[in-house]
Structure formats: C-alpha cells, structure tokens
Scaffold this active site. Sequence first.
Site, PDB file in Angstrom:
ATOM      1  N   GLU A  26      -9.331   6.299   7.224  1.00  0.00           N
ATOM      2  CA  GLU A  26      -7.897   6.541   7.114  1.00  0.00           C
ATOM      3  C   GLU A  26      -7.509   7.837   6.391  1.00  0.00           C
ATOM      4  O   GLU A  26      -6.557   8.510   6.792  1.00  0.00           O
ATOM      5  CB  GLU A  26      -7.231   5.355   6.397  1.00  0.00           C
ATOM      6  CG  GLU A  26      -7.284   4.071   7.188  1.00  0.00           C
ATOM      7  CD  GLU A  26      -6.962   2.860   6.328  1.00  0.00           C
ATOM      8  OE1 GLU A  26      -7.776   2.527   5.441  1.00  0.00           O
ATOM      9  OE2 GLU A  26      -5.891   2.273   6.528  1.00  0.00           O
ATOM     10  N   ARG A  58       0.826  -1.208   0.000  1.00  0.00           N
ATOM     11  CA  ARG A  58       0.000   0.000   0.000  1.00  0.00           C
ATOM     12  C   ARG A  58       0.864   1.263   0.000  1.00  0.00           C
ATOM     13  O   ARG A  58       0.450   2.302  -0.515  1.00  0.00           O
ATOM     14  CB  ARG A  58      -0.978   0.010   1.180  1.00  0.00           C
ATOM     15  CG  ARG A  58      -1.999   1.144   1.123  1.00  0.00           C
ATOM     16  CD  ARG A  58      -3.140   0.968   2.113  1.00  0.00           C
ATOM     17  NE  ARG A  58      -4.204   0.127   1.595  1.00  0.00           N
ATOM     18  CZ  ARG A  58      -5.316   0.585   0.990  1.00  0.00           C
ATOM     19  NH1 ARG A  58      -5.506   1.885   0.835  1.00  0.00           N
ATOM     20  NH2 ARG A  58      -6.233  -0.238   0.558  1.00  0.00           N
TER      21      ARG A  58
END
Lengths: 793, 488
Positions: free
Chosen positions: A741, A339
């Site tokens: 997030e 990621r």
Amino acid sequence: MVAVPERCGRSGPINLREACGLLEMPWPQAGRPAVPHESAARHVAGSALYIDDMPEPAGTLHIALGLSSEAHADITGLDLEAVRQAAGVVAVFTADDIPGVNDISATHSHDEPLLAQGRVSYHGQPVFAVAATSRLAARRAVAKARISYAALPAIIDIAAAQPGGVMVCAPMVLQRGDPAPGLAAATMRLGGEMRCGGQEHFYLEGQIALALPGEADEIIIHSSTQHPSEVQAMVAAVLGVARHAVIVEVRRMGGAFGGKETQGNLFASIAALVARATGRPAKIRPDRDDDFIITGKRHDFLLSYDAAFTEDGRIEAVAMQLAARCGFSADLSGPVTDRALFHADNAYFYPAVRLTSQPLRTNTPSNTAFRGFGGPQGMLAAERLMEEIAYATGQDPLDVRKANLYAPGRNVTPYHQTVSDLNGLALVEQLEASSDYRARRAAIRAFNAKSPVIRHGIALTPVKFGISFTATAFNQAGALVHIYTDGSVQVNHGGTEMGQGLHSKIIEVVARTLQVPQEAIRISATNTGKVPNTSATAASSGADLNGKAAEAAALTLKTRLIDFACRHYHLKPEQVRFTREGVVLGTSVLSFARLAQAAYGARVQLSATGFYATPDIHWDRASGKGQPFYYFAWGAAVSEVAIDTLTGEYRLLRVDILHDVGQSLHEAVDRGQIEGGFIQGMGWLTTEELVFDAKGRLATHAPSTYKIPACRDTPPDFRVALAQGLAHGAATIYGSKAVGEPPLMLAISVLHALGDAVASVADYRSCPRLDAPATPERVLAAVRRLKDSGLGP
Amino acid sequence: MRDAVRFMLGDELVRVSGISASLSVLDWLRGTARLTGTKEGCNEGDCGACTIVLVRPRHGRLDYRAVNACTLLVGMLDGAQVLTVEHLADGARLHMVQQAMVDAHGSQCGFCTPGFVMSLYARAKQPKSERVDAAEALAGNLCRCTGYAPIIRAAAMIDAHEAPDQWDRRSKETLARLEALHDGTTLCLGDGDTCFMAPASEDELAHLLVQHAGGKDAGRPTLVAGNTDVGLWINKKLMRLDPIFWLGGIDSLKQIAESNDHIEIGAGVTYSEAQAKLVGLFPETGALITRIGGVQVRNSGTVVGNIANGSPIGDMSPLLLAAGASLGLRRGEHRRKLALDEFFLSYGVQDRAPDEFITHVSVPRLKPGAVLKAWKISKRADQDISCVMMAVWLDYDGARINDIRLAFGGMAGVVCRARACEARLRGGPWTRQTLAAAQAQLREELQPISDMRASAGYRLDVACNLLERLYIETVERAPTRLPDASLA
C-alpha cells in the site's frame, strides 16, 4: 556443483530460465539477476488459469443478479413470473430462499443482506438471482422482472448525510494533549476543508465465483477473493452449515486492490446458494457495469482541518474531522475511517491534537477496502495542511514539511505510539538532493514567468505508513510445507496471490531457509482446507505474516532434517549446513533430494505447519492509545507537471521516488509495487472520478466513463530508487518491509505539483486548495479562482 | 451465397456456421474454441484485455492488426487469420515478445497481460518505419497493476531485438491460403433466429437494403462496419439485432480515392487506414487522431461509421464539419450528395433513410493559406470521449479572417457549427477585441449539458478558451501546447 532435484531427471547446474520454459535473450538484465514473477511465463502465454478459464463441469448454471433501481425504497411488489418463464431459466432466488442467515456483513454488523428483503438501501443492490443454462439467458431474463417500490428519502452524499449524521459504526477519536488552548491562543491559525473522491478498484478480472456442490452439505467454492476464510464463513452462514463443510480455493486473482477483501462474499454466497439448491455447479460473473454498480469503492471524504502554527511554519495544535461516505452498510468502514485518523499526521508531529472520524451512512454502495484503506485520505489532510501553512508563511512547502517531520523528541503519534525509526528527514533530504528539487523548482518559476498559458509545478511529499492490521487479532498467519522425496517442496500459506508477487516472495523465503533452488518449490492454490482461519491478504501484510509462517514451517523441517542427519551420519548439528550446493554433512555433500529420501526412509515427518503472530502490538480503540503498528514504511516522491491554464489539462513530466522496502525480498516485485501503486494513486487523485446522480445512480460505471490511468499517463521520466541504510527496528522476515500500500500515497506529490502550477497564476500568493480528483475541470476551476482573487501579477 | 464464415485460427482453417448473428469473437474463442488466454475485462472495447491480432492480405503482404475481440462479431473474421496469445509461442518456447514481458517484469496479476502481449506483437509486426511510439500503441490496453513502466521497457527491448517468428516463416503460404478464401460470394450466417450478412458488393448491399426496407423495426437491418459502437448495443443493452449487414466484405468501400481538390474515404475505411491521408491533408490534426479510441478501436472503427451513428461526441464529425466535408449516399440505384452539415438533424436523427447507406465521405483539401486545427478535451488524454471537441478551419491572412468554420462536439445534441460566432469572426480583424466578442457570442450560441464527463459551465469555458488558444496560436504565437508525454 549445484544441487539438482531428482525430478529433473538429469544432473548438472539447473538453468532456472530453461526450467521455466524461458528463452535466453540478449538484452541486459537490470540490476541483480531478477527472478520473474512465479506465474510470469504463464501470464504471457495466456495459460495462467483464472476462475472463468477453468473448464465448466457439465450442467453448470450461470447466475445473473436483479438489481434495485432505487436508492432507498420499500419493495411493494416483486413479480418474477416472467423471469421464471424466460428461455433457459432454471431457478430464481429471492431472500426467502436463503436457508441460513441473510447477512454477509464482514464486521458482523448485521446490516448487509445477501439479497434485499422488503427494502432496498442503494441503487444497484441485488434483489434476486436468476440461474440459467447460459450467462446470456440469465442476463436477458433479469430484465423481465417487475418490481414496484415505495420511495423513501435517500441520502446520497456527505453533504446530505452530515446534518443527521447517521453513522455505520461508532466514530473514533484520537487525542494527545488538548489542541483547544493552542488554537485559541495561536499567533497564526487557519482552517479549511478539502474534498477527495472515492475510487473504483477496476481490477481487470471482475468479481467471480464458481460453486461445486459435493455430497451431503459439502461444497467447494472457487472465489476471486483476498479472504478465503471469510468467504468460507459467509457461505457456511448463508447455507446454514458448519464451516468444515465449505472449502474455498483461490489460485490467483486478476487484481484485487482491496476490492476483493469483502466484496467477493456476495458473489461466492450467491453461487453457493444456487449450487446447494439445484445440486448443479453454479457460476456468477457479473458484467463489468454491474460489478461497478453493485460493489463498494474507496471512500470519498470531506476533510476539515484547523491548525495553529508558528511564524516559521511549525505546527502547534491541530484539530481535524474526517467525514466519510460509507454507503448503506458498515462493511469495513470502521477500520477504514480509523486508519484515516491513524494517517492524518502522515509523517508529521502534532504537539497537541484531536482527530475525529465521521463514518456516515448513505444510500450508495457500501464503500470498502482499497489499497491504503483510509490512510491516503488521512494523509491528504496532513499534506493540505502543510500546503496551507507554506502559503500562509511564504515558504517553500518542502521547508514546512521538513520542519514538521517526526524527529527525536518530537516522535509521538496522536495514538500515543512512539515512532521508533525516524527515517523521514534522511529520506526526504536524500531525495531532495537526488531529484535536484531546488534547482528544478527555481527553473520552473523562471519558466512560468515567461509562459502565459502553460505552467509547470513541482512538489515533494513524504509517506509514513503504519504496518499491521489495526484489529490486532488479524496479525497472525499459518503455513503448510511439504517436502517430497524427490526434493521438491510444496508450500501452502494463508495469503492469496492477486498479482502483488506474494507467492514469489514466499518462494524466496522458503528457498533461502532451506537453501534449495526456487524451481524446486511450488506454491499451491490457497485453500481453507490446508491452512485454516486465515486473515485477509490485506494491510500490506501478506509477505510479513505468511513469510514468517512459511519460514517457521521450513525451519521446523530443517531442524528435523538436521536432527536426522546428526543421528544417521553421526554428526554434530554445527557440521550440518544447508547450502545452494547441497547439504554439507561434515566433509561430504548430499543433495537436498537425497537427504529427503534418506529421511523418509528413516520415518522422519517431512510435512510441517508454521505459525506466526506479530509481537509487540496492542490497541485500545476506546482510549485511542496503544501500539497498533509493528513498524512504519517510509517513502518520498517528487513530481513535476505541466498544466494548460486554458483548459485545465495536464501532463506528468517526471517522477523521482525514494522508497523504503527494508531488505528487499524481491526487487523486481517491490519496484513493480512502487511504480504500480504510484500510478494507481495518481489515478485516484487526477482522472478517476466517480459521479453519482441525485437519485444515487452511478453514472460512471464502465471504463468508457471512468478513466483509470492509461499508458501515456505514466511519466516519460520515472526514476525509482530503493532506499538504503535506513533504520528498521522490527524483526521482519529477512529484514524486508511491507510494500503493497505505501507507494500509492507517493502520488500525493502529483496533486501538490498540480497545485504548485495552479498557484503560479496568482504569483504563488494564494493556496491553490485543489480538491481531488484534480480533473482538468477542477484544475481550470482552481486557475480561475486564483486569477479572480486579484492576487495575480 | 455462403452459410459459413471461413477463417484461419492460427494455422488451422476453420468454418463456422449456425451461430447467432451477434456472437462475439471473444465468446466464441473462450467458449467454443476453448482458447481462454484472451480475457474479458470490460466487454465494451475500452480495456484491451481481449486484444487479438487479425491478419489480412494487404497490398500483397500480410497486415497484422490488433483488435478487440469483444466488439468483433464472428462473421467479421471472414477471410482473416486470427492469432491469439496461444499462437505466439513456438512449441514450448515463448515468443520474443512474451519473453520481453517476462524479463521486464511486465505482468503482475497477469489478467491484462495477454492483451498487452498481442498489442506489442502487432506493433512488432509493423515495419519499423511505421511503428508508432509504444505508449501510443498501448493506449487501448489498461493495466491496473504495473503503472505501465515495465511494459514500456518491454517494448523497448522488443524494438532492439528482432527475429522472424514461425508466422513470418510461413507468410507466403498464409498469404496464399487467405487469398484463396477471398471468393467474392456473399456470406449469410445465422442460427435460424438471427442473420449476419456480408454482401460482396455495393450493388448487392443496395439491393438487400431495399429488399429489407419497410419491415418492422425488429426486422430492420443494422449496418455494421467496425462494430465498435453497435457491439455495445449487443453486449450491454442485450439488443437483438436482425439482420446485421456487415460492410467488410465490400472491397470497393475500402478505397480512398484522391483527386486534386479532395479525397474520398470509403465507408469501409478504418481510422488506421485513413490516418496517414488525413494527417497529410491536415497536418495539425495528427495528435487528435491518435487520441480517438485506442489502436484496437482505430483498427476496427471506420471514419464513416463515426459519422453515420450520429453521436454528438464523435470526434471525426466536428473535424470533417470544419473541413467542409460532404457525404455520398446511396439508396437502391439512387445516389445523392449531402453536405455534412445537413446530415445531423437532431439528437439520434440523421438524414438517412433506413434503406440508404453512406458510400463515402468526401473531404476537400485545404486551400493555400487555410489551416485546420482540432482540439480534444477529455478527462484522460488517451482513449477517452471528448467533453469538448473543437475543430476550426481558418483562412487568415495575418490581419483579417477571410473565412472560418467552427465546429464543436460535446456541446449540443448533435455535432454542430457555431455559425453566429463564425459570422462575428468572418471578415473582421483578428484581435483580442474580436476574440472577446466571439467568445460572448459563443456563450449565447451553445447550450451544453452537464454530465459525468464535465459540467456545462466547464464546457462553455473551455470552448471560449479554445477560441483564445486559436488566437494565441495564430496571432501571439506563445506556446499553448503541453509537452508531449510520449515516451522516447
């Protein structure tokens, strides 16, 4: 007339506040009437139950863990006799006492023993467990162990790990085009390195598990976990039983932030082990210092970049290597470093690019998920690059950022996914105007010219964050909805509540779908016996996935009720409408409760499951190509700071945020995620510093030494706006967007505002290259470096 | 002698006996009283999740103070009313403070929330004129979810809407009940294994200390005032302390005596109680005192305790060292006075016999023309331990430094004066040249260590730069202070 569930025992409009035990207060409500967090009234009254608040069954044992004092060593002697003899001790467990598998690797890497066997791989690794009649007795007994070690070479940090380059999993490469020719032929090119630190989660409720043994091999675990199904799987494997024997339940967590995605497995498994062996309830709640020392954290990274760009600052080619300290085991480090690569472009188009990850094995706690999951570290590399180019080309960093944003014709990511909703520029320009960025920047420069000691700085940074688990299989969810004959509705879904307001959002989804008041709906504790095979509540996906699943279950029930109404009252489907005033049946209105009662009488099933799998996504890691994300969340922030060039101390003065949550399911919850995520990100980039000594011992293992933001670190001027009217092509639940997030990364603006202030001491002619966390010490070091560069006025 | 601690838990009078000397109020509340609203976050007084409110009579009225329950021993509740988050709602109705937190969306995970509620509650109980800024009042409460903004909004809502609550309505009765508990007897609480004693007078303390002297280390009494530091020995090091002597039962140690040329702060005086007096003496140090611990720590911890534990990173000692303070000590009937400079012998060692105790610290007033400045440098502005703390007492006439005392924390194994640097500065003209010489001297004189808070190099650089700040503030007069980030 508002429909009233019969359980309230009276008619008339429901006062929602009263129903929740809330007072009517004279203060104005901000914005539209906001429904509180579903547990808010219990939070403030102290009546919301966390695991340690539950009454302990008679005979409950308390567990403490004996930890390794070495970073890497063979265990040559393990004398636990004095521990066994200590007051209150009932049993002592080592790896030899595990009936099933001694492995709790979340990614099936078989590199993470529950209790160390023969060898320890980090300082703080659990070696044995003590079960005693009280927590204090267990803690005291632990200290009586005599363990001898034969030390092995220990690799503590990235610098030590890189030469050998032992990795916890295969690195990933993302490549589109070939950057090499562009770099070689560049008119302008620069390279550099940036270090960013890790981050302790510091969930206020520490790790905890309570195991209740049942008959035969059955066991119930109350675990503070984001991933009950994984805890179930781990406990089953450790005990050597089938998963159907294990029930895991989570009512709520006192914060998690990724720190309870996999890190709860250890504590739940130990509790289960003790409960199974002794036949007694067993609880483990490590002291805060042990929690710090044992569990993994956000990965620290060494980011290396090399880029070619035009004289006006537009990127032509990029090569980056992102190296991460992963700790002793793989845990989630593969997906985390993946990621990081997925976000090393942030919101910018790289015409030719090659990105590589380096997930390095070290003798430290196994780093794990933390809000952003590698994305923040990848984005830091992109934003450092923008800053470098701005100084190299003599521009406002904002202009360099704008020039490189994804745009029509320049909209393909390094992983070959096309960015469909190109919201970056619109968002940035709107914030640039609303925050008065240009005028403030000019005013700051004028101020700095006359202020020898105190300097101000400002920066605007964007965020583009990919939404979906990159492991495509995890993008599924289930829900279970019951309608009772009094019209009250119980909802269960696979997501867990850690404070993020997931349950509040699911209540809103079901309330909208069934058109019943929110107080008619209750979410019961997440339980693996109700909704099986769930994914972690992670990747910001909780509301997206579980909201859709809950909606699907509610729609199934609604369809059954419509079918029933059509049969029973001889109506056509279009004559049945669910409204907040009740269910419209042709020309009359029936309360939801009466309809439910009538349907029950006609033997209609009033319970349904719902299921959702995110469409359109696919990912092939080996080729680095696919569509890993369903959509992107966007945001941007402007931060203004003041620094003291004598000490490196600083203050955050003002923050303006414009963030894209789509059609908000719950504005108060979304704002809370934005404000809270921002401050948490700011902590990571400023005062939160993890210090390991040369022997791999964590020196910052309590809030006395590890400093998360406190109240006065919040900016006195904090303006948060939800973006309106942006493109959103994905069919998400009621048009909402994930928000857990993405806002954390808005705090990168703080780091760059600090950099801007630092750069003033060299008249903005040299890139400040501030590493993170930008503690006062690092700020002062950057000030000195720039002052010593001779570029100052 | 009384063998039970007596206090009010909400409205109920409670007597507790037969407990371990080191049992914390937090463990007692959660375990025995089953009041689980009060949470354990860190067990070291740094997160505020265990904040409760202690109510004690003071000057004829009830004084409400937020404290951390984790570093409070049950014996220390003697004579107080304890209010926890469970005591705020009036029947089924939330308290206005709780309601404001709900309406401002001030909770997310909810775990820190009871602590915030209690801090906000204690703040709301202060007279409006004495109420500190919300962000300052909440500096001892950590929240990991909200980023604090909604909690600060809740505080503003509370300030705008006040009404007496059920505890105000019965304050007279409570006051009378608490005053009746103040019986002047010595408390001796124990479980047969350990003993917690609260002597009722200085004479008794002096007598008990001498009586217990000469025992082995294990039997050596531990003196406790606020327990903000000793609490960590208990909670973290799992030390067995026996006996514990608590100073909180001695009224005479809670006094601040003032005379024309100095004030005497008794050994039982908390930071909070001393704060106004110290700021009055040294107006330029006010900001420093609000950065020592959080409100909860300042409500429990004492000025003298901070000196007595000899910490090289305590913030009061450098300040008082620069101020020229001295200590009063007592051993049996023998009393002596000691300059603070002479108290700190080496790391962990002070000039105090095991059976001796500090009665007070005597702080001279500033003479005309003199100024006392103090600067604390830490990673985080609030509730952090200094990596460098500098305090300077300066008598400067606009051209010449007539006299100077320069004290540091965090730069050696003890808090210390930089005497050679002082000598460089004393009597000379206060110029950039003098500054450079003094900085060079400082680099020779101080040998700080590197640790998790800061490197030795940074500490030295900052110490030198703080001298420069002193120069700029007293001579060049350019702005050197960061904007106050307190929220309006």
